[in-house]
Each structure stands twice: as C-alpha cells, then as structure tokens.
Motif scaffolding. Sequence first.
Motif, PDB file in Angstrom:
ATOM      1  N   SER A 161       0.835  -1.203   0.000  1.00 32.52           N
ATOM      2  CA  SER A 161       0.000   0.000   0.000  1.00 32.52           C
ATOM      3  C   SER A 161       0.870   1.253   0.000  1.00 32.52           C
ATOM      4  CB  SER A 161      -0.929   0.015   1.217  1.00 32.52           C
ATOM      5  OG  SER A 161      -0.183  -0.043   2.421  1.00 32.52           O
ATOM      6  N   LEU A 162       0.317   2.322  -0.587  1.00 32.32           N
ATOM      7  CA  LEU A 162       0.991   3.619  -0.595  1.00 32.32           C
ATOM      8  C   LEU A 162       0.214   4.538   0.336  1.00 32.32           C
ATOM      9  CD1 LEU A 162       3.226   5.403  -1.675  1.00 32.32           C
ATOM     10  CD2 LEU A 162       1.775   5.947  -3.636  1.00 32.32           C
ATOM     11  N   ALA A 163       0.703   4.682   1.576  1.00 34.58           N
ATOM     12  CA  ALA A 163      -0.030   5.414   2.613  1.00 34.58           C
ATOM     13  C   ALA A 163      -0.163   6.892   2.274  1.00 34.58           C
ATOM     14  CB  ALA A 163       0.672   5.248   3.961  1.00 34.58           C
ATOM     15  N   ASN A 164      -1.363   7.420   2.512  1.00 33.33           N
ATOM     16  CA  ASN A 164      -1.620   8.863   2.368  1.00 33.33           C
ATOM     17  C   ASN A 164      -1.170   9.405   1.015  1.00 33.33           C
ATOM     18  OD1 ASN A 164      -2.463   8.663   5.050  1.00 33.33           O
ATOM     19  ND2 ASN A 164      -0.462   9.277   5.824  1.00 33.33           N
ATOM     20  N   PHE A 165      -1.555   8.721  -0.058  1.00 36.67           N
ATOM     21  CA  PHE A 165      -1.220   9.194  -1.396  1.00 36.67           C
ATOM     22  C   PHE A 165      -1.778  10.590  -1.631  1.00 36.67           C
ATOM     23  CE2 PHE A 165      -2.270   9.617  -5.915  1.00 36.67           C
ATOM     24  CZ  PHE A 165      -1.015   9.423  -6.469  1.00 36.67           C
ATOM     25  N   ALA A 166      -2.952  10.860  -1.057  1.00 35.58           N
ATOM     26  CA  ALA A 166      -3.529  12.201  -1.061  1.00 35.58           C
ATOM     27  C   ALA A 166      -4.202  12.409   0.288  1.00 35.58           C
ATOM     28  CB  ALA A 166      -4.539  12.368  -2.196  1.00 35.58           C
ATOM     29  N   ALA A 167      -3.896  13.525   0.961  1.00 39.57           N
ATOM     30  CA  ALA A 167      -4.423  13.734   2.306  1.00 39.57           C
ATOM     31  C   ALA A 167      -4.646  15.213   2.595  1.00 39.57           C
ATOM     32  CB  ALA A 167      -3.460  13.158   3.355  1.00 39.57           C
ATOM     33  N   LEU A 168      -5.688  15.473   3.366  1.00 41.74           N
ATOM     34  CA  LEU A 168      -5.972  16.812   3.873  1.00 41.74           C
ATOM     35  C   LEU A 168      -5.824  16.734   5.386  1.00 41.74           C
ATOM     36  CD1 LEU A 168      -6.952  19.638   2.916  1.00 41.74           C
ATOM     37  CD2 LEU A 168      -9.277  18.895   3.466  1.00 41.74           C
ATOM     38  N   SER A 169      -4.898  17.508   5.949  1.00 47.74           N
ATOM     39  CA  SER A 169      -4.565  17.334   7.355  1.00 47.74           C
ATOM     40  C   SER A 169      -4.608  18.638   8.150  1.00 47.74           C
ATOM     41  CB  SER A 169      -3.165  16.718   7.492  1.00 47.74           C
ATOM     42  OG  SER A 169      -2.171  17.638   7.070  1.00 47.74           O
ATOM     43  N   TYR A 170      -4.803  18.472   9.459  1.00 48.03           N
ATOM     44  CA  TYR A 170      -4.722  19.577  10.414  1.00 48.03           C
ATOM     45  C   TYR A 170      -3.829  19.131  11.555  1.00 48.03           C
ATOM     46  CZ  TYR A 170      -5.910  22.466  14.438  1.00 48.03           C
ATOM     47  OH  TYR A 170      -5.828  23.262  15.560  1.00 48.03           O
ATOM     48  N   GLU A 171      -2.876  19.980  11.966  1.00 42.92           N
ATOM     49  CA  GLU A 171      -1.971  19.659  13.062  1.00 42.92           C
ATOM     50  C   GLU A 171      -1.798  20.843  14.000  1.00 42.92           C
ATOM     51  OE1 GLU A 171       1.734  18.364  11.394  1.00 42.92           O
ATOM     52  OE2 GLU A 171       1.036  16.291  11.184  1.00 42.92           O
ATOM     53  N   LYS A 172      -1.683  20.537  15.279  1.00 45.25           N
ATOM     54  CA  LYS A 172      -1.441  21.548  16.297  1.00 45.25           C
ATOM     55  C   LYS A 172      -0.242  21.111  17.122  1.00 45.25           C
ATOM     56  CE  LYS A 172      -3.753  24.101  20.033  1.00 45.25           C
ATOM     57  NZ  LYS A 172      -5.033  24.254  20.777  1.00 45.25           N
ATOM     58  N   THR A 173       0.810  21.935  17.113  1.00 46.39           N
ATOM     59  CA  THR A 173       2.053  21.603  17.796  1.00 46.39           C
ATOM     60  C   THR A 173       2.257  22.535  18.983  1.00 46.39           C
ATOM     61  OG1 THR A 173       3.064  20.791  15.755  1.00 46.39           O
ATOM     62  CG2 THR A 173       4.546  21.353  17.563  1.00 46.39           C
ATOM     63  N   LYS A 174       2.453  21.937  20.158  1.00 41.81           N
ATOM     64  CA  LYS A 174       2.630  22.704  21.379  1.00 41.81           C
ATOM     65  C   LYS A 174       4.005  22.416  21.977  1.00 41.81           C
ATOM     66  CE  LYS A 174       0.548  23.627  25.905  1.00 41.81           C
ATOM     67  NZ  LYS A 174      -0.560  23.275  26.847  1.00 41.81           N
ATOM     68  N   PRO A 175       4.903  23.404  22.031  1.00 40.41           N
ATOM     69  CA  PRO A 175       6.222  23.215  22.646  1.00 40.41           C
ATOM     70  C   PRO A 175       6.100  23.004  24.146  1.00 40.41           C
ATOM     71  CG  PRO A 175       6.199  25.139  21.210  1.00 40.41           C
ATOM     72  CD  PRO A 175       4.772  24.739  21.429  1.00 40.41           C
ATOM     73  N   SER A 176       7.106  22.354  24.740  1.00 41.71           N
ATOM     74  CA  SER A 176       7.123  22.137  26.180  1.00 41.71           C
ATOM     75  C   SER A 176       8.461  22.570  26.741  1.00 41.71           C
ATOM     76  CB  SER A 176       6.871  20.662  26.501  1.00 41.71           C
ATOM     77  OG  SER A 176       7.855  19.837  25.888  1.00 41.71           O
ATOM     78  N   GLY A 177       8.527  22.719  28.061  1.00 44.35           N
ATOM     79  CA  GLY A 177       9.759  23.146  28.712  1.00 44.35           C
ATOM     80  C   GLY A 177       9.705  24.601  29.125  1.00 44.35           C
ATOM     81  N   SER A 178      10.713  25.029  29.891  1.00 42.34           N
ATOM     82  CA  SER A 178      10.732  26.384  30.439  1.00 42.34           C
ATOM     83  C   SER A 178      10.903  27.450  29.365  1.00 42.34           C
ATOM     84  CB  SER A 178      11.867  26.507  31.477  1.00 42.34           C
ATOM     85  OG  SER A 178      13.121  26.182  30.876  1.00 42.34           O
ATOM     86  N   ASN A 179      11.550  27.082  28.232  1.00 44.07           N
ATOM     87  CA  ASN A 179      11.771  28.052  27.167  1.00 44.07           C
ATOM     88  C   ASN A 179      10.865  27.786  25.960  1.00 44.07           C
ATOM     89  OD1 ASN A 179      13.918  29.385  28.553  1.00 44.07           O
ATOM     90  ND2 ASN A 179      15.297  27.722  27.936  1.00 44.07           N
ATOM     91  N   ALA A 180       9.686  27.213  26.242  1.00 45.50           N
ATOM     92  CA  ALA A 180       8.773  26.840  25.168  1.00 45.50           C
ATOM     93  C   ALA A 180       8.273  28.062  24.414  1.00 45.50           C
ATOM     94  CB  ALA A 180       7.590  26.065  25.742  1.00 45.50           C
ATOM     95  N   GLY A 181       8.155  27.899  23.112  1.00 43.36           N
ATOM     96  CA  GLY A 181       7.643  28.980  22.286  1.00 43.36           C
ATOM     97  C   GLY A 181       6.128  28.901  22.169  1.00 43.36           C
ATOM     98  N   SER A 182       5.600  29.505  21.138  1.00 43.68           N
ATOM     99  CA  SER A 182       4.153  29.561  20.963  1.00 43.68           C
ATOM    100  C   SER A 182       3.643  28.322  20.231  1.00 43.68           C
ATOM    101  CB  SER A 182       3.774  30.817  20.176  1.00 43.68           C
ATOM    102  OG  SER A 182       4.411  30.815  18.914  1.00 43.68           O
ATOM    103  N   THR A 183       2.370  28.023  20.441  1.00 41.87           N
ATOM    104  CA  THR A 183       1.711  26.908  19.767  1.00 41.87           C
ATOM    105  C   THR A 183       1.469  27.270  18.297  1.00 41.87           C
ATOM    106  OG1 THR A 183       0.625  26.180  21.805  1.00 41.87           O
ATOM    107  CG2 THR A 183      -0.362  25.484  19.721  1.00 41.87           C
ATOM    108  N   THR A 184       1.708  26.308  17.409  1.00 44.69           N
ATOM    109  CA  THR A 184       1.503  26.533  15.971  1.00 44.69           C
ATOM    110  C   THR A 184       0.442  25.579  15.442  1.00 44.69           C
ATOM    111  OG1 THR A 184       3.282  25.000  15.376  1.00 44.69           O
ATOM    112  CG2 THR A 184       3.860  27.324  15.638  1.00 44.69           C
TER     113      THR A 184
END
Length: 211
Positions: A161-184
């Motif tokens: 199989s060829l995974a995700n040959f075509a895909a529409l995606s949404y992602e939310k990335t949250k940094p961690s730690g004392s010097n964490a930046g902003s969520t994207t």
Amino acid sequence: MIKKLLFTAFVTFIAASASAQFKAGDQFIGPTLSFGSSKTENGSTQSKANNFNASIDFVSFTTARKAWGARIGYSGSKIEYIQPSSEQKTNGMMANVFLKNYVGFFQKFYAAVEYGVGYRQSFNKTTSLGFESKSTTNGAMVYLSPSIGARLNKRLLLEASLANFAALSYEKTKPSGSNAGSTTETFGFYSSNSLGNFFSNVGLGLKIQLN
C-alpha cells in the motif's frame, strides 16, 4: 494522447479480467510495516533521514467489493543534519477508520482504494548545539491510499500500500519546557508521493482471514 490510450487499455484490461475474490462477512487482521532511509544535500547542508512505521489492520467485508476497517499503529523517525550539527526525533501513535473498495483480477490478485479518517499524536525532540527542545503534535486527516495485493492461499493475503497518497490534514504543535515557544497550527493538502523517498511510503502487509 499515447498516455490516455495506455490508461484506457489498462482500465479495460482490468475490467475484463475482474473477478470476485471476497464475499460479504469475510474478515481479515494482520500487520503492515514500512521503513526507509534517505540522504539529501543542499549546498553545505547535508542530512540523513530514517523512518519506521508499524500497524495492525482489521478489515470486514460488507459485499464482495466493499469493506470497512480500523487501524492502530506506531511511527518513528530520525533526521540528522551534518552541518550545522543537529538531530530531530519523532515518535507517535495513530488510529484510523476507513472504507475500502476492491477489484479482483486473475483469481489471486486485487487492487483497492482506501478512504479514511485518522488521528495522530507525536512527540518531537530536537537537539542542536547542546540545546534540546521538545514538543507534542496532535493532528487529524482525511486521506486516500491505493494498494495492490495477492492471495497466497485460502487464508493469507500479501498487500502493498501507498499510505496517504492524497491527504488533507490539520496539526497543532505545542512546545514544552521552560523556554517553550508559541503553539503553531497547520492545515493543508499533501501527498506522501512528494515527500522524497517513494519507497519509504510503501507499506507491506500480511492479512490473515479470521473466518
């Protein structure tokens, strides 16, 4: 014009040799694995990437050519940059539910298209010049994945199989730690066929019939 003729001939050939290989009520379960390695150079920047994916699939046929299914899996990747020296590691879990349409031919072979929705959570770590940063990514997608397969015997299927040959995606990335930046947040369309190493996106699966 030639490409259109070849495609038409291929579709006609498959249709002419189409056969029913499954029946309503058939159920299969089994693992799918994929892995890859690649190197890239862009001027003075060099990188090496490795990835690994493993999942367990369950498929249940509602007719001879249609099935629904579910999948849970694990993925991991590592990217090393030579200059400047840095490293990115990602590990995550995923879960999908999907519908799948099948066309059988030559009694033992088949082609299929999977339409699904999925959820993924991954944990990311980047190390550069002695500093370390971490983040967590949660995402969802709708996707299309083609595959081809063959019956090895009455109870076993081998599938590529060829995974995700075509895909529409949404992602939310949250940094961690004392010097964490902003969520994207990111939202968009992509194809695994354009991510570099084609073969790293090909999964090989073994399916065992349960009934």
